[in-house]
Design a protein around this motif. Structure first.
Motif, PDB file in Angstrom:
ATOM      1  N   VAL A  28       0.842  -1.194   0.000  1.00  0.00           N
ATOM      2  CA  VAL A  28       0.000   0.000   0.000  1.00  0.00           C
ATOM      3  C   VAL A  28       0.878   1.245   0.000  1.00  0.00           C
ATOM      4  N   GLU A  29       1.922   1.236   0.813  1.00  0.00           N
ATOM      5  CA  GLU A  29       2.802   2.403   0.860  1.00  0.00           C
ATOM      6  C   GLU A  29       3.502   2.622  -0.473  1.00  0.00           C
ATOM      7  N   LEU A  30       3.932   1.556  -1.126  1.00  0.00           N
ATOM      8  CA  LEU A  30       4.575   1.693  -2.433  1.00  0.00           C
ATOM      9  C   LEU A  30       3.593   2.198  -3.474  1.00  0.00           C
ATOM     10  N   THR A  31       2.353   1.717  -3.412  1.00  0.00           N
ATOM     11  CA  THR A  31       1.323   2.183  -4.338  1.00  0.00           C
ATOM     12  C   THR A  31       1.035   3.657  -4.100  1.00  0.00           C
ATOM     13  N   ASP A  32       0.927   4.051  -2.847  1.00  0.00           N
ATOM     14  CA  ASP A  32       0.685   5.456  -2.518  1.00  0.00           C
ATOM     15  C   ASP A  32       1.826   6.330  -3.019  1.00  0.00           C
ATOM     16  N   TYR A  33       3.056   5.865  -2.824  1.00  0.00           N
ATOM     17  CA  TYR A  33       4.216   6.622  -3.282  1.00  0.00           C
ATOM     18  C   TYR A  33       4.203   6.770  -4.800  1.00  0.00           C
ATOM     19  N   LYS A  34       3.857   5.692  -5.496  1.00  0.00           N
ATOM     20  CA  LYS A  34       3.803   5.735  -6.963  1.00  0.00           C
ATOM     21  C   LYS A  34       2.731   6.731  -7.419  1.00  0.00           C
ATOM     22  N   ASN A  35       1.573   6.727  -6.762  1.00  0.00           N
ATOM     23  CA  ASN A  35       0.504   7.657  -7.129  1.00  0.00           C
ATOM     24  C   ASN A  35       0.919   9.104  -6.897  1.00  0.00           C
ATOM     25  N   ILE A  36       1.587   9.356  -5.780  1.00  0.00           N
ATOM     26  CA  ILE A  36       2.058  10.710  -5.485  1.00  0.00           C
ATOM     27  C   ILE A  36       3.082  11.139  -6.523  1.00  0.00           C
ATOM     28  N   GLU A  37       3.982  10.226  -6.865  1.00  0.00           N
ATOM     29  CA  GLU A  37       4.999  10.537  -7.874  1.00  0.00           C
ATOM     30  C   GLU A  37       4.363  10.834  -9.229  1.00  0.00           C
TER      31      GLU A  37
ATOM     32  N   SER B  97      -1.412  13.402 -20.426  1.00  0.00           N
ATOM     33  CA  SER B  97      -1.839  14.016 -19.170  1.00  0.00           C
ATOM     34  C   SER B  97      -3.221  13.525 -18.757  1.00  0.00           C
ATOM     35  N   LEU B  98      -4.136  13.444 -19.702  1.00  0.00           N
ATOM     36  CA  LEU B  98      -5.483  12.959 -19.392  1.00  0.00           C
ATOM     37  C   LEU B  98      -5.468  11.489 -18.982  1.00  0.00           C
ATOM     38  N   GLU B  99      -4.688  10.681 -19.669  1.00  0.00           N
ATOM     39  CA  GLU B  99      -4.600   9.263 -19.320  1.00  0.00           C
ATOM     40  C   GLU B  99      -3.992   9.073 -17.928  1.00  0.00           C
ATOM     41  N   THR B 100      -2.994   9.864 -17.607  1.00  0.00           N
ATOM     42  CA  THR B 100      -2.374   9.780 -16.282  1.00  0.00           C
ATOM     43  C   THR B 100      -3.354  10.210 -15.201  1.00  0.00           C
ATOM     44  N   ALA B 101      -4.062  11.286 -15.435  1.00  0.00           N
ATOM     45  CA  ALA B 101      -5.055  11.751 -14.462  1.00  0.00           C
ATOM     46  C   ALA B 101      -6.141  10.706 -14.253  1.00  0.00           C
ATOM     47  N   LEU B 102      -6.602  10.111 -15.319  1.00  0.00           N
ATOM     48  CA  LEU B 102      -7.634   9.076 -15.213  1.00  0.00           C
ATOM     49  C   LEU B 102      -7.121   7.876 -14.427  1.00  0.00           C
ATOM     50  N   SER B 103      -5.907   7.463 -14.683  1.00  0.00           N
ATOM     51  CA  SER B 103      -5.300   6.353 -13.959  1.00  0.00           C
ATOM     52  C   SER B 103      -5.194   6.660 -12.463  1.00  0.00           C
ATOM     53  N   LEU B 104      -4.757   7.863 -12.128  1.00  0.00           N
ATOM     54  CA  LEU B 104      -4.653   8.257 -10.723  1.00  0.00           C
ATOM     55  C   LEU B 104      -6.013   8.250 -10.041  1.00  0.00           C
ATOM     56  N   LEU B 105      -7.034   8.736 -10.724  1.00  0.00           N
ATOM     57  CA  LEU B 105      -8.380   8.740 -10.152  1.00  0.00           C
ATOM     58  C   LEU B 105      -8.903   7.319  -9.937  1.00  0.00           C
ATOM     59  N   LYS B 106      -8.664   6.453 -10.893  1.00  0.00           N
ATOM     60  CA  LYS B 106      -9.097   5.061 -10.744  1.00  0.00           C
ATOM     61  C   LYS B 106      -8.388   4.383  -9.584  1.00  0.00           C
ATOM     62  N   ASN B 107      -7.083   4.625  -9.458  1.00  0.00           N
ATOM     63  CA  ASN B 107      -6.323   4.040  -8.353  1.00  0.00           C
ATOM     64  C   ASN B 107      -6.802   4.572  -7.008  1.00  0.00           C
ATOM     65  N   ALA B 108      -7.148   5.837  -6.950  1.00  0.00           N
ATOM     66  CA  ALA B 108      -7.619   6.438  -5.694  1.00  0.00           C
ATOM     67  C   ALA B 108      -8.947   5.842  -5.270  1.00  0.00           C
ATOM     68  N   GLN B 109      -9.779   5.444  -6.210  1.00  0.00           N
ATOM     69  CA  GLN B 109     -11.084   4.867  -5.882  1.00  0.00           C
ATOM     70  C   GLN B 109     -10.956   3.461  -5.310  1.00  0.00           C
TER      71      GLN B 109
END
Length: 59
Positions: A6-15, A45-57
């Motif tokens: 979880v911490e590695l995933t969170d770090y990747k999302n923040i990065e 940029s849009l694909e990255t934003a969408l990926s981040l939103l999906k991961n956050a959900q």
């Protein structure tokens, strides 16, 4: 999911979010108050934003 994963995933999302914001800021026009945005940069940029939103959900 183990805590380390979880911490590695969170770090990747923040990065990824940091890279996304940095890329968007880099698209500003050097002399005017506007952006000059190549099409491919908008798509990435849009694909990255969408990926981040999906991961956050997921959490």
């Amino acid at each position: 999911m183990p805590l380390v994963d979880v911490e590695l995933t969170d770090y990747k999302n923040i990065e990824q979010a940091e890279v996304l914001v940095s890329n968007l800021l880099a698209l500003k026009h050097p002399h005017e108050s506007r952006f000059q945005v190549p099409f491919d940069d908008v798509i990435v940029s849009l694909e990255t934003a969408l990926s981040l939103l999906k991961n956050a959900q997921r959490y």
